[in-house]
Design an enzyme around this catalytic site. Structure first.
Site, PDB file in Angstrom:
ATOM      1  N   GLN A 214      16.253   8.334   2.512  1.00  0.00           N
ATOM      2  CA  GLN A 214      15.148   9.290   2.424  1.00  0.00           C
ATOM      3  C   GLN A 214      15.156  10.250   3.604  1.00  0.00           C
ATOM      4  OE1 GLN A 214      12.457   5.589   1.198  1.00  0.00           O
ATOM      5  NE2 GLN A 214      11.203   7.399   1.489  1.00  0.00           N
ATOM      6  N   PHE A 245      10.927   4.133  -1.887  1.00  0.00           N
ATOM      7  CA  PHE A 245       9.608   3.561  -1.604  1.00  0.00           C
ATOM      8  C   PHE A 245       9.351   3.356  -0.112  1.00  0.00           C
ATOM      9  CE2 PHE A 245      11.007   1.689  -5.747  1.00  0.00           C
ATOM     10  CZ  PHE A 245      10.257   2.529  -6.553  1.00  0.00           C
ATOM     11  N   GLU A 249      13.728   5.094   4.524  1.00  0.00           N
ATOM     12  CA  GLU A 249      13.346   6.146   5.456  1.00  0.00           C
ATOM     13  C   GLU A 249      14.032   5.959   6.800  1.00  0.00           C
ATOM     14  OE1 GLU A 249       9.408   8.064   7.663  1.00  0.00           O
ATOM     15  OE2 GLU A 249       9.154   6.838   5.876  1.00  0.00           O
ATOM     16  N   ARG A 327      -2.131   4.990  10.573  1.00  0.00           N
ATOM     17  CA  ARG A 327      -2.614   5.393   9.243  1.00  0.00           C
ATOM     18  C   ARG A 327      -3.582   4.352   8.682  1.00  0.00           C
ATOM     19  NH1 ARG A 327      -1.182   9.227   5.009  1.00  0.00           N
ATOM     20  NH2 ARG A 327       0.139  10.289   6.517  1.00  0.00           N
ATOM     21  N   ARG A 359       5.615   2.813   0.509  1.00  0.00           N
ATOM     22  CA  ARG A 359       4.701   3.689  -0.220  1.00  0.00           C
ATOM     23  C   ARG A 359       3.232   3.424   0.146  1.00  0.00           C
ATOM     24  NH1 ARG A 359       5.461   4.278  -6.739  1.00  0.00           N
ATOM     25  NH2 ARG A 359       4.514   6.343  -7.015  1.00  0.00           N
ATOM     26  N   PHE A 361       2.232   3.582   3.409  1.00  0.00           N
ATOM     27  CA  PHE A 361       2.475   3.669   4.852  1.00  0.00           C
ATOM     28  C   PHE A 361       1.248   3.278   5.684  1.00  0.00           C
ATOM     29  CE2 PHE A 361       3.695   5.747   8.855  1.00  0.00           C
ATOM     30  CZ  PHE A 361       5.039   5.460   8.901  1.00  0.00           C
ATOM     31  N   ALA A 531       5.499  10.203   3.151  1.00  0.00           N
ATOM     32  CA  ALA A 531       4.111  10.609   3.388  1.00  0.00           C
ATOM     33  C   ALA A 531       3.563  11.494   2.268  1.00  0.00           C
ATOM     34  CB  ALA A 531       3.975  11.324   4.739  1.00  0.00           C
ATOM     35  N   GLU A 732       2.044   8.597  -2.905  1.00  0.00           N
ATOM     36  CA  GLU A 732       1.443   7.385  -2.343  1.00  0.00           C
ATOM     37  C   GLU A 732       0.012   7.089  -2.788  1.00  0.00           C
ATOM     38  OE1 GLU A 732       3.558   6.999   1.970  1.00  0.00           O
ATOM     39  OE2 GLU A 732       2.190   8.679   1.700  1.00  0.00           O
TER      40      GLU A 732
END
Length: 783
Positions: A214, A245, A249, A327, A359, A361, A531, A732
């Site tokens: 990703q 997902f 990343e 988050r 997904r 985060f 994100a 997400e």
């Protein structure tokens, strides 16, 4: 070209023509169905390609006394075995903090940590040889749970704290109180395509890495640092992924680095493809969370004070645990105004896989706690859960005082009141509540449960500078168009949406636009596709590039046909210039002969974002996406078996770029989120080994777990923020919709005690967890 031709539609119709907002199929749908879509492992192998496998640790925490790799080298087909000493550059793949070695050095910190790389002639030879190492250990104490990490003050980053108002004083004034704990488990990404990288050495110390990732730019940086190459010598390419997902990343870096280091040393192409068991043992997952909370509230259910401590299982290294925790803190409020709060978050350092993006985060982990709490308040007061939720909603946009989040951002786009009211009416929530209660009154074993939960989810990267994107758009002389952008396609349809944006901007049919593979040699310095910003950022960048080309062609047509530029219309591949109509392809061919530049770059940076990490305040999000769902379940209180009967969900996608794709994304997110909260249990034994490391032991939802009535609709809304065509993200936020499934199960369990007891239901709500909650309710009722 200059001759007058018959128009295909009236000027009025041409001005209303659009390619965005249409139900176009995914650009690779046919290739997916036919099995012709090329993934990294499908790329034809270059002559001399070798295959790699990782030698991993069987210990959760131990010092390596000695490691004899001669038996590995002696295995059939083995070409070489590499350790950290063979890495010419930096032995690190940590995305933020440099605490994550590519290969272990003096000690290992979890079962599954890579220690060496075996390179052999075949994949199977490499995997078999990797098991033959002879290692002597000095075992060290291991920390395995978030609670143990907190008690030992073992953290990968310093603890966080966000305060608003004066929670201590607010508690003193509160009429009612509750306190409790909650366990919410993690989740394996379980992408269909596992981690894989294929590295091919190029001339002049260059390296071309095909990687299922990703974040191609981060892979470029990690490989460059590991090889001690400049970034321009490393090209990372990704045409598509078979799912990501969040698991690809940052954690694709280890696989890219190992393949590249081996390829560079041997000067041969090297492929490193993870077996499913190895993938699950090596890679991080969604962070599990443990919560302790205290809440003050009044007789109407209004929350007057809130204190929560959340501890995540970060794993052995930091990875992305800090922004995940941030988050979670920023989403603890979900859709509710909290006047006085004290929120603390800790990322526990444990001797387990280094957990990473997934997904949502951290957003789902933050919001599930407040939903659990609101559900508890409703039961304590004997109120319907929906009424308690409504009392606590953020105020409407014109209601000052109740529209500022705990981190200081004003909620300017709140539609939760209207959205929930529409869902309440459309789903017949009140009538169904009565029907569920009536059923339970005459059914001693099977119990139904019903729940409605809302969603508010902020859209943007936590780190402000990641909110940027670039794109290239090329128009060829036959009128066809190629677009390249920094986003990566993992099945979510980003390429389809970006191509729609470009087609719309140029006034040509979508079939005329093609997206090429994401490539660090084309668009540089890209952010991760994460994100929920993929279409937002890259769509805007591509629109910027296409708008430049539109302007050039419009000016050329105006000069050619002596028509004001503003009177020229591009629609469906036809150019309307006063009394003249011509095809887009003919206009482009003429523009080329006139030496008009037919390619352009585009760029976009999300405006208005800010974040102060120290005070945990600012405007971290460009806008919010909203949604709500109603779920009905039936639970067997003797076995813990349950079934999802009915789902009604309403999701705010703004002016959807592609409703068909967006509805599909909401459906997929709902089922994936439901799996996280109900069936997908990660379990480590006392030695720190993950025992749920294959489909045989790890239960993702299947078709049979989907409800017969699965009604997903998009809420009609226009994003007030200047997003791409006023659309909203769908990656997400919908994953939070199945909170209603988990709380419907809790509602069914609660009926065992006539809703007088709050069931201590943990997530995932497996059959065992449900039975534990049922027994706890029965015990409390009979006490």
């Amino acid at each position: 070209m200059n001759s007058k031709s018959e128009a295909f539609m009236t000027i009025g119709a041409a001005k209303g023509w659009a390619e965005v907002g249409q139900n176009h199929p995914h650009e690779s749908a046919i290739l997916h169905v036919l099995g012709e879509a090329t993934y990294t492992d499908d790329i034809p192998e270059a002559q001399g390609t070798l295959h790699a496998a990782l030698g991993t640790s069987p210990k959760a925490h131990a010092r390596i006394i000695s490691m004899n790799l001669d038996p590995v080298r002696a295995m059939p087909g083995v070409v070489d075995v590499l350790t950290y000493k063979d890495i010419p550059g930096t032995n690190d793949c940590g995305p933020i903090i440099h605490d994550d070695p590519i290969l272990a050095e003096e000690k290992v910190e979890y079962v599954g940590q890579p220690m060496f790389v075996v390179i052999a002639k075949t994949h199977d030879q490499a995997r078999h040889a990797a098991r033959k190492a002879e290692i002597q250990w000095e075992e060290l104490p291991a920390i395995l749970t978030p609670e143990a990490a907190r008690d030992a003050q073992s953290f990968v980053v310093p603890p966080m704290r966000l305060e608003r108002g004066n929670a201590a004083e607010a508690f003193k004034k509160s009429k009612n109180f509750l306190k409790g704990t909650l366990h919410v488990g993690g989740q394996e990404q379980f992408y269909l395509e596992g981690q894989i990288s294929y590295a091919l050495p190029k001339e002049g110390n260059g390296m071309h890495v095909y990687c299922s990732t990703q974040h191609p730019t981060e892979m470029q940086h990690v490989v460059a640092h590991a090889l001690h190459y400049p970034s321009h010598a490393v090209q990372v390419e990704c045409r598509r992924m078979g799912g990501g997902f969040g698991g690809k990343e940052s954690q694709s870096a280890l696989w890219a680095a190992c393949a590249a280091v081996a390829a560079a040393k041997l000067r041969k192409p090297v492929k490193l493809r993870a077996d499913r068991d190895d993938d699950m043992m090596v890679t991080g997952k969604r962070h599990c969370f443990y919560y302790e909370y205290e809440i003050g509230y009044d007789d109407n259910g209004l929350i007057t004070a809130a204190k929560v401590e959340m501890v995540s299982r970060a794993g052995f290294s930091a990875d992305l645990s800090a922004p995940v925790a941030t988050r979670a803190v920023c989403h603890f409020d979900n859709t509710y105004y909290l006047s006085d709060v004290d929120i603390r978050a800790m990322a526990g350092k444990t001797n387990t896989q280094s957990n990473t993006a997934f997904r949502g985060f951290g957003g789902p982990q933050g919001a599930i706690c407040i939903e659990y709490i609101v559900d508890e308040i409703a039961r304590n007061l004997g109120m319907d859960q929906l009424d308690v939720r409504k009392v606590n909603f953020y105020g409407r946009n014109d209601e000052e005082g109740r529209n500022v989040t705990q981190y200081g951002q004003k909620v300017k786009d709140n539609v939760i009141h209207e959205l929930v009211a529409q869902l309440e009416a459309d789903s017949n929530y009140r009538e169904r509540r009565k029907a569920v209660d009536a059923f339970n009154a005459t059914s001693p074993v099977l119990k139904k449960g019903l729940a409605i939960t809302p969603v508010k989810f902020g859209i943007a990267f936590n780190v402000t500078h990641f909110n940027q994107a670039g794109a290239l758009v090329h128009i060829y002389t036959d009128g066809s168009v190629l677009v390249n952008h920094g986003g990566t396609e993992m099945g979510q349809g980003i390429n389809t949406k970006v191509c729609q944006v470009v087609a719309h901007e140029l006034g040509i049919p979508l079939a005329k636009v093609r997206a090429s593979a994401t490539d660090t040699s084309k668009v540089a310095n890209t952010s991760a596709t994460a994100a929920s910003t993929g279409a937002d950022l890259n769509g805007k960048a591509a629109q910027d590039a296409a708008a430049t080309l539109n302007k050039r062609l419009r000016e050329f047509a105006a000069k050619t046909y002596n028509v004001p530029p503003e009177d020229i219309v591009f629609a469906a591949g036809i150019v309307y210039a006063g009394e003249v109509t011509t095809t887009f392809a003919d206009l482009v061919a003429a523009a080329y002969l006139a030496r008009v530049q037919l390619w352009s770059d585009g760029f976009y940076a999300t405006p208005g974002l800010s974040w102060d990490r120290a005070s945990m305040t600012g405007n971290p999000f460009g806008y919010y996406a909203y949604g709500a769902s109603v779920s009905e379940v039936i639970v067997d209180t003797l076995t813990g078996e349950w079934k999802l009967l009915d789902v009604n969900a309403l999701y705010d996608a703004g002016n959807s770029l592609n409703p068909a794709i967006d509805v599909g994304q909401v459906e997929g997110a709902f089922i994936q989120g439901m799996g996280w909260l109900t069936t997908e249990e990660l379990w480590w034994n006392k030695s720190g080994k993950l025992m749920t490391h294959a489909p045989s032991t790890y239960k993702i939802p299947a078709v049979s777990d989907c409800p017969d009535n699965f009604n997903i609709r998009l809420f009609k809304n226009r994003n007030p923020f200047d997003s791409i065509h006023r659309s909203k993200a769908v990656g997400e936020p919908p994953l939070l919709l199945p909170f209603s499934v988990f709380l419907a199960i809790r509602n069914a369990v609660s009926s065992v005690g006539d809703h007088k007891v709050n069931p201590p239901l943990r997530a995932p709500a497996t059959s065992e967890a449900i039975l534990d909650a049922v027994e706890a309710v029965k015990a409390k009722v009979s006490a």
